[in-house]
Design a protein around this motif. Structure first.
Motif, PDB file in Angstrom:
ATOM      1  N   GLY A   1      54.627  -5.486 -19.007  1.00  8.14           N
ATOM      2  CA  GLY A   1      55.716  -5.811 -19.919  1.00  8.14           C
ATOM      3  C   GLY A   1      56.381  -4.554 -20.437  1.00  8.14           C
ATOM      4  O   GLY A   1      57.590  -4.483 -20.591  1.00  8.14           O
ATOM      5  N   ARG A   2      55.581  -3.523 -20.702  1.00  8.52           N
ATOM      6  CA  ARG A   2      56.137  -2.262 -21.170  1.00  8.52           C
ATOM      7  C   ARG A   2      57.010  -1.628 -20.124  1.00  8.52           C
ATOM      8  O   ARG A   2      58.066  -1.108 -20.413  1.00  8.52           O
ATOM      9  N   ARG A   3      56.521  -1.628 -18.858  1.00 11.24           N
ATOM     10  CA  ARG A   3      57.295  -0.997 -17.793  1.00 11.24           C
ATOM     11  C   ARG A   3      58.624  -1.702 -17.629  1.00 11.24           C
ATOM     12  O   ARG A   3      59.644  -1.066 -17.387  1.00 11.24           O
ATOM     13  N   THR A   4      58.607  -3.028 -17.749  1.00  5.20           N
ATOM     14  CA  THR A   4      59.838  -3.784 -17.630  1.00  5.20           C
ATOM     15  C   THR A   4      60.778  -3.428 -18.779  1.00  5.20           C
ATOM     16  O   THR A   4      61.968  -3.280 -18.594  1.00  5.20           O
ATOM     17  N   ALA A   5      60.244  -3.305 -19.971  1.00  6.57           N
ATOM     18  CA  ALA A   5      61.071  -3.028 -21.141  1.00  6.57           C
ATOM     19  C   ALA A   5      61.521  -1.579 -21.195  1.00  6.57           C
ATOM     20  O   ALA A   5      62.629  -1.284 -21.595  1.00  6.57           O
ATOM     21  N   ALA A   6      60.651  -0.671 -20.828  1.00  9.09           N
ATOM     22  CA  ALA A   6      61.014   0.743 -20.898  1.00  9.09           C
ATOM     23  C   ALA A   6      60.080   1.554 -20.016  1.00  9.09           C
ATOM     24  O   ALA A   6      58.936   1.762 -20.363  1.00  9.09           O
ATOM     25  N   VAL A   7      60.614   2.000 -18.903  1.00  5.66           N
ATOM     26  CA  VAL A   7      59.796   2.732 -17.936  1.00  5.66           C
ATOM     27  C   VAL A   7      59.254   4.021 -18.524  1.00  5.66           C
ATOM     28  O   VAL A   7      58.146   4.442 -18.200  1.00  5.66           O
ATOM     29  N   HIS A   8      59.993   4.650 -19.404  1.00  2.47           N
ATOM     30  CA  HIS A   8      59.576   5.939 -19.946  1.00  2.47           C
ATOM     31  C   HIS A   8      58.387   5.841 -20.896  1.00  2.47           C
ATOM     32  O   HIS A   8      57.859   6.857 -21.319  1.00  2.47           O
ATOM     33  N   THR A   9      57.936   4.644 -21.199  1.00  2.11           N
ATOM     34  CA  THR A   9      56.781   4.514 -22.078  1.00  2.11           C
ATOM     35  C   THR A   9      55.485   4.398 -21.293  1.00  2.11           C
ATOM     36  O   THR A   9      54.510   3.841 -21.761  1.00  2.11           O
ATOM     37  N   ARG A  10      55.445   4.945 -20.106  1.00  2.00           N
ATOM     38  CA  ARG A  10      54.271   4.862 -19.219  1.00  2.00           C
ATOM     39  C   ARG A  10      53.005   5.366 -19.898  1.00  2.00           C
ATOM     40  O   ARG A  10      51.911   4.918 -19.628  1.00  2.00           O
ATOM     41  N   LYS A  11      53.142   6.321 -20.810  1.00  2.00           N
ATOM     42  CA  LYS A  11      51.946   6.863 -21.435  1.00  2.00           C
ATOM     43  C   LYS A  11      51.221   5.824 -22.284  1.00  2.00           C
ATOM     44  O   LYS A  11      50.056   5.983 -22.592  1.00  2.00           O
ATOM     45  N   TYR A  12      51.926   4.742 -22.616  1.00  2.00           N
ATOM     46  CA  TYR A  12      51.264   3.657 -23.349  1.00  2.00           C
ATOM     47  C   TYR A  12      50.772   2.631 -22.346  1.00  2.00           C
ATOM     48  O   TYR A  12      50.976   1.444 -22.503  1.00  2.00           O
ATOM     49  N   ALA A  13      50.153   3.099 -21.297  1.00  5.22           N
ATOM     50  CA  ALA A  13      49.826   2.269 -20.145  1.00  5.22           C
ATOM     51  C   ALA A  13      49.015   1.040 -20.441  1.00  5.22           C
ATOM     52  O   ALA A  13      49.049   0.111 -19.673  1.00  5.22           O
ATOM     53  N   THR A  14      48.278   1.022 -21.477  1.00  2.17           N
ATOM     54  CA  THR A  14      47.449  -0.150 -21.715  1.00  2.17           C
ATOM     55  C   THR A  14      47.967  -0.955 -22.876  1.00  2.17           C
ATOM     56  O   THR A  14      47.352  -1.046 -23.913  1.00  2.17           O
ATOM     57  N   ALA A  15      49.091  -1.553 -22.714  1.00  2.73           N
ATOM     58  CA  ALA A  15      49.685  -2.335 -23.795  1.00  2.73           C
ATOM     59  C   ALA A  15      49.018  -3.671 -23.873  1.00  2.73           C
ATOM     60  O   ALA A  15      49.634  -4.688 -23.731  1.00  2.73           O
ATOM     61  N   LEU A  16      47.779  -3.673 -24.054  1.00  2.00           N
ATOM     62  CA  LEU A  16      46.877  -4.785 -24.262  1.00  2.00           C
ATOM     63  C   LEU A  16      47.227  -6.146 -23.735  1.00  2.00           C
ATOM     64  O   LEU A  16      48.175  -6.749 -24.096  1.00  2.00           O
ATOM     65  N   LEU A  17      46.345  -6.553 -23.183  1.00  2.00           N
ATOM     66  CA  LEU A  17      46.384  -7.925 -22.781  1.00  2.00           C
ATOM     67  C   LEU A  17      47.184  -8.915 -23.531  1.00  2.00           C
ATOM     68  O   LEU A  17      46.903  -9.186 -24.618  1.00  2.00           O
ATOM     69  N   ILE A  18      44.579  -9.650 -20.955  1.00  4.65           N
ATOM     70  CA  ILE A  18      45.002 -10.304 -20.046  1.00  4.65           C
ATOM     71  C   ILE A  18      44.889 -10.781 -20.280  1.00  4.65           C
ATOM     72  O   ILE A  18      45.204 -10.508 -20.253  1.00  4.65           O
ATOM     73  N   THR A  19      44.378  -9.285 -19.621  1.00  6.48           N
ATOM     74  CA  THR A  19      44.042  -9.264 -18.400  1.00  6.48           C
ATOM     75  C   THR A  19      44.083 -10.142 -18.348  1.00  6.48           C
ATOM     76  O   THR A  19      43.875 -10.563 -18.789  1.00  6.48           O
ATOM     77  N   SER A  20      44.001 -11.333 -18.659  1.00  2.90           N
ATOM     78  CA  SER A  20      43.491 -11.917 -18.086  1.00  2.90           C
ATOM     79  C   SER A  20      43.544 -12.588 -17.925  1.00  2.90           C
ATOM     80  O   SER A  20      42.767 -12.701 -18.664  1.00  2.90           O
ATOM     81  N   SER A  21      44.732 -12.034 -17.579  1.00  5.00           N
ATOM     82  CA  SER A  21      44.193 -12.457 -16.606  1.00  5.00           C
ATOM     83  C   SER A  21      44.082 -13.378 -17.294  1.00  5.00           C
ATOM     84  O   SER A  21      44.340 -12.604 -18.162  1.00  5.00           O
ATOM     85  N   LEU A  22      44.068 -12.262 -17.600  1.00  2.00           N
ATOM     86  CA  LEU A  22      43.591 -12.981 -17.881  1.00  2.00           C
ATOM     87  C   LEU A  22      44.672 -13.943 -17.945  1.00  2.00           C
ATOM     88  O   LEU A  22      44.528 -12.586 -18.114  1.00  2.00           O
TER      89      LEU A  22
ATOM     90  N   THR B   1      43.887 -12.790 -13.722  1.00  2.00           N
ATOM     91  CA  THR B   1      45.324 -12.715 -13.416  1.00  2.00           C
ATOM     92  C   THR B   1      46.157 -13.154 -14.612  1.00  2.00           C
ATOM     93  O   THR B   1      46.125 -14.323 -15.001  1.00  2.00           O
ATOM     94  N   ALA B   2      46.908 -12.229 -15.184  1.00  2.00           N
ATOM     95  CA  ALA B   2      47.812 -12.561 -16.279  1.00  2.00           C
ATOM     96  C   ALA B   2      49.095 -13.128 -15.693  1.00  2.00           C
ATOM     97  O   ALA B   2      49.579 -12.659 -14.671  1.00  2.00           O
ATOM     98  N   GLN B   3      49.632 -14.144 -16.319  1.00  2.00           N
ATOM     99  CA  GLN B   3      50.866 -14.770 -15.855  1.00  2.00           C
ATOM    100  C   GLN B   3      52.046 -14.296 -16.701  1.00  2.00           C
ATOM    101  O   GLN B   3      51.883 -13.975 -17.870  1.00  2.00           O
TER     102      GLN B   3
END
Length: 199
Positions: A10-31, A193-195
């Motif tokens: 979601g972060r990459r879609t909203a702003a690619v330059h915020t890659r350093k916040y790579a783990t913008a919390l869940l899912i995972t899971s997925s979840l 798998t997160a939807q």
């Protein structure tokens, strides 16, 4: 895709330059889409979904027990994930107890990025899992659907203890599915798998 990956996407879609916040919390899971969100304060309060009517009471009891075992394994995996994200490390957690190496791959990647960026999580996600199906086979399988609520699961800068800024467009509550397999007597989460779907 893990819980952390879901919010990262979601972060990459909203702003690619915020890659350093790579783990913008869940899912995972997925979840998956059939799960409803819970407003409960515990992720262990979920009840097994009722099994379809069966030919005999013993068959119904067995199906109910299997659903309960699937949910217990799924919930255990989530507890371990939450603990791992809270310290950006899976060391000392029970992640391998109910999560296969294949499912752990994405989680470990998230944790590596978090360590690199000096981030951890605080609080906990609220999960509302339901068993969609259990399939009898040489290796039994199960599918769980969930609504992951990350409202109080916060990505935090480890040094400053302040929340990491995240895009407001990310999904806070989203649908997730999990695949499990029964290895011997133990149910194992094989895929999260997160939807791209709110719940």
């Amino acid at each position: 895709m893990t819980a952390m990956n879901r919010r990262s996407k979601g972060r990459r879609t909203a702003a690619v330059h915020t890659r350093k916040y790579a783990t913008a919390l869940l899912i995972t899971s997925s979840l998956v889409a059939m799960a409803g969100c819970s407003s409960g304060d515990s992720d262990t309060s979920s009840k097994p979904s009722s099994s379809p009517s069966a030919a005999s009471p013993s068959a119904t009891s067995t199906a109910g027990s299997e659903d309960a075992a699937v949910l217990a394994a799924y919930t255990s995996s989530w507890h371990a994930q939450t603990e791992a994200y809270s310290k950006a490390s899976s060391a000392g957690t029970d992640l391998k107890k109910n999560t296969t190496l294949r499912a752990l791959f994405d989680i470990e990647h998230d944790l590596e990025v978090m360590r690199k960026d000096g981030q951890v999580t605080t609080g906990k996600p609220v999960i509302s899992p339901k068993v969609l199906k259990v399939t009898a086979a040489k290796i039994p399988t199960a599918t769980v659907t969930d609504c992951i609520d990350t409202t109080h699961w916060i990505l935090t800068d480890k040094a400053t203890k302040k929340p990491v800024p995240l895009p407001t467009t990310r999904l806070i509550k989203y649908v997730s599915t999990a695949s499990l397999e029964k290895w011997g007597k133990t149910w194992m989460v094989t895929k999260l798998t997160a939807q791209e779907q709110a719940c």
